[in-house]
Design an enzyme around this catalytic site. Structure first.
Site, PDB file in Angstrom:
ATOM      1  N   PRO A   2      -9.597  -7.961   4.942  1.00  0.00           N
ATOM      2  CA  PRO A   2      -8.736  -8.356   5.216  1.00  0.00           C
ATOM      3  C   PRO A   2      -7.554  -8.206   5.292  1.00  0.00           C
ATOM      4  O   PRO A   2      -6.582  -7.612   4.372  1.00  0.00           O
ATOM      5  CB  PRO A   2      -8.968  -9.762   4.706  1.00  0.00           C
ATOM      6  CG  PRO A   2     -10.091 -10.109   4.016  1.00  0.00           C
ATOM      7  CD  PRO A   2      -9.916  -8.472   3.996  1.00  0.00           C
ATOM      8  N   GLU A   3      -6.884  -7.771   6.638  1.00  0.00           N
ATOM      9  CA  GLU A   3      -5.947  -7.218   6.767  1.00  0.00           C
ATOM     10  C   GLU A   3      -5.083  -8.842   7.658  1.00  0.00           C
ATOM     11  O   GLU A   3      -4.851  -9.856   8.268  1.00  0.00           O
ATOM     12  CB  GLU A   3      -5.465  -5.875   7.975  1.00  0.00           C
ATOM     13  CG  GLU A   3      -6.497  -5.525   7.265  1.00  0.00           C
ATOM     14  CD  GLU A   3      -7.069  -3.284   7.931  1.00  0.00           C
ATOM     15  OE1 GLU A   3      -5.738  -3.471   8.909  1.00  0.00           O
ATOM     16  OE2 GLU A   3      -7.257  -3.234   7.253  1.00  0.00           O
ATOM     17  N   LYS A  77      -0.097  -9.780   3.953  1.00  0.00           N
ATOM     18  CA  LYS A  77      -1.451 -10.010   3.295  1.00  0.00           C
ATOM     19  C   LYS A  77      -1.814 -10.882   2.547  1.00  0.00           C
ATOM     20  O   LYS A  77      -2.463 -10.794   2.376  1.00  0.00           O
ATOM     21  CB  LYS A  77      -2.319  -9.215   2.901  1.00  0.00           C
ATOM     22  CG  LYS A  77      -2.754  -7.205   3.605  1.00  0.00           C
ATOM     23  CD  LYS A  77      -3.207  -6.403   3.180  1.00  0.00           C
ATOM     24  CE  LYS A  77      -3.354  -4.780   4.340  1.00  0.00           C
ATOM     25  NZ  LYS A  77      -3.945  -4.578   3.824  1.00  0.00           N
TER      26      LYS A  77
END
Length: 389
Positions: A2-3, A77
């Site tokens: 996940p960015e 993040k």
């Protein structure tokens, strides 16, 4: 992994459903049927001590139980909970490679590289389960145990937040002259620089870096300090366009523009047996850059060639190699004599001088409209399912 867009979507999701509510139950033992069922994961939960006890698990309970969630923050993040109670420390989260947050009864977020368990509650690999007084239940899940949960009393002035670069969504992105100054001493590949969370930007991961560099028409192996002024301008514009578009889509890749490289970059295995093409017919190839699998469109992402020795010249200290850095495309020009050695000179033309990259506001608006229509249909469906028989 996940960015920035995925983490921002999670932040908004949690804040919308849980902010203003108080945590009435905290479970820090793994649930959902994973191999560490019933265990406190001391890898995902960072070890903490308050000077009187080294019992990390009890300290996480203390930090969360009976606390009212004021708001959810994010940088890069990383995201963290701020509580309404004075002097309460914040609880910081990082998804790592396969971490995610799920809320009971809500559709799970969709990731292109992995799936969140929607068949069970709590989901498999749940490391932390929080129940709120408004009835919501929040699970933090992580199959590969590369995510992290931490406690920070002053998150902005302690690691990891204090070490992060500029957030491209909420921070002030430097203009071209300022960015040029920041990278003038950095000779590593531009992709490596984008992936480094501390040097200039934070929140950009592998897929964002590939998309940004494709949109900016920059080869990922180009040295950061070899970018022309026009190339730096193109990079800044592409960062803004890609980040804002992905966030507008709430990180749902099905709403990313169809001409994005993103939709082809997962086809590396297929590329061994067939050509991978963008909708416009451009071929996509895969190389390793900065230690990461990288999707590249060679027809538009031209690579500047490395320094080459063109000759030598005599100096007071002896012979010195004459080097020049060429770029593609180049045009051979004239020859000049330095001492007794003739060296070929080249006039260097950077392709960005003739290419204008724009933030496509109309594309972002189209994404927002499509997503709003999806949300309306989803709400109607949920209301229909909830209606009494």
């Amino acid at each position: 992994m996940p960015e920035l867009p995925e983490v921002e979507a999670a932040r908004r999701f949690i804040e919308r459903l849980c902010a203003g509510s108080t945590i009435v139950s905290v479970t820090t033992r793994e649930q959902g049927g994973g191999p560490r069922e019933g265990s406190f994961d001391d890898i995902v939960f960072e070890h903490v001590s308050d000077g009187t006890t080294n019992d990390s698990e009890s300290l996480y309970h203390t930090a969360l139980l009976r606390k009212t969630l004021k708001c959810v923050h994010r940088k890069g993040k990383q995201f963290w909970f701020e509580f309404a109670e004075p002097e309460s420390p914040c609880v910081l989260f990082h998804f790592g490679m396969t971490g995610s947050c799920a809320i009971k009864g809500q559709e799970a977020m969709k990731y292109r590289s992995f799936k969140v368990d929607e068949a069970h509650w709590p989901p498999r690999f749940t490391k932390l389960l929080l129940k709120f007084d408004n009835g919501e239940e929040l699970a933090f899940c992580d199959p590969r145990r590369l995510g992290r949960i931490k406690i920070r009393s002053d998150p902005h002035n302690t690691s990891p937040l204090k070490d992060l670069g500029i957030d491209p969504l909420s921070g002030d992105i430097p203009d071209a002259p300022a960015l040029k100054k920041l990278i003038e001493s950095i000779s590593s590949p531009i992709k490596s620089l984008l992936l480094d969370q501390e040097r200039v930007f934070c929140g950009i991961g592998n897929y964002l870096a590939d998309e940004i560099l494709y949109q900016a028409k920059i080869h990922p192996s180009t040295k950061a300090n070899a970018l022309s002024d026009a190339g730096i301008e193109a990079l800044i514009t592409a960062i803004k366009y890609v980040i804002h578009t992905a966030v507008a889509a709430e990180a749902d890749y099905k709403f990313f523009p169809t001409d994005w490289l993103f939709h082809c970059r997962w086809d590396k295995v297929k590329s061994k047996s067939q050509k991978i093409l963008l909708p416009n017919g451009s071929a996509v190839v895969f190389e390793e850059v900065a230690g990461r699998t990288t999707a590249i469109v060679p027809s538009v992402q031209l690579l500047r060639s490395p320094l080459v020795v063109l000759g030598t010249t005599n100096t007071a200290r002896g012979k010195t190699k004459i080097k020049a850095e060429s770029s593609l495309p180049t045009t051979d020009s004239i020859s000049a004599t330095v001492g007794a050695t003739t060296v070929a000179k080249r006039e260097r033309k950077i392709s960005h001088g003739e290419i204008k990259v724009e933030v496509k506001e109309e594309v972002i608006e189209e994404v927002k409209v499509a997503l709003a229509q999806r949300n309306v249909k989803q709400k109607v469906k949920e209301e229909g399912n909830a209606a009494p028989a």
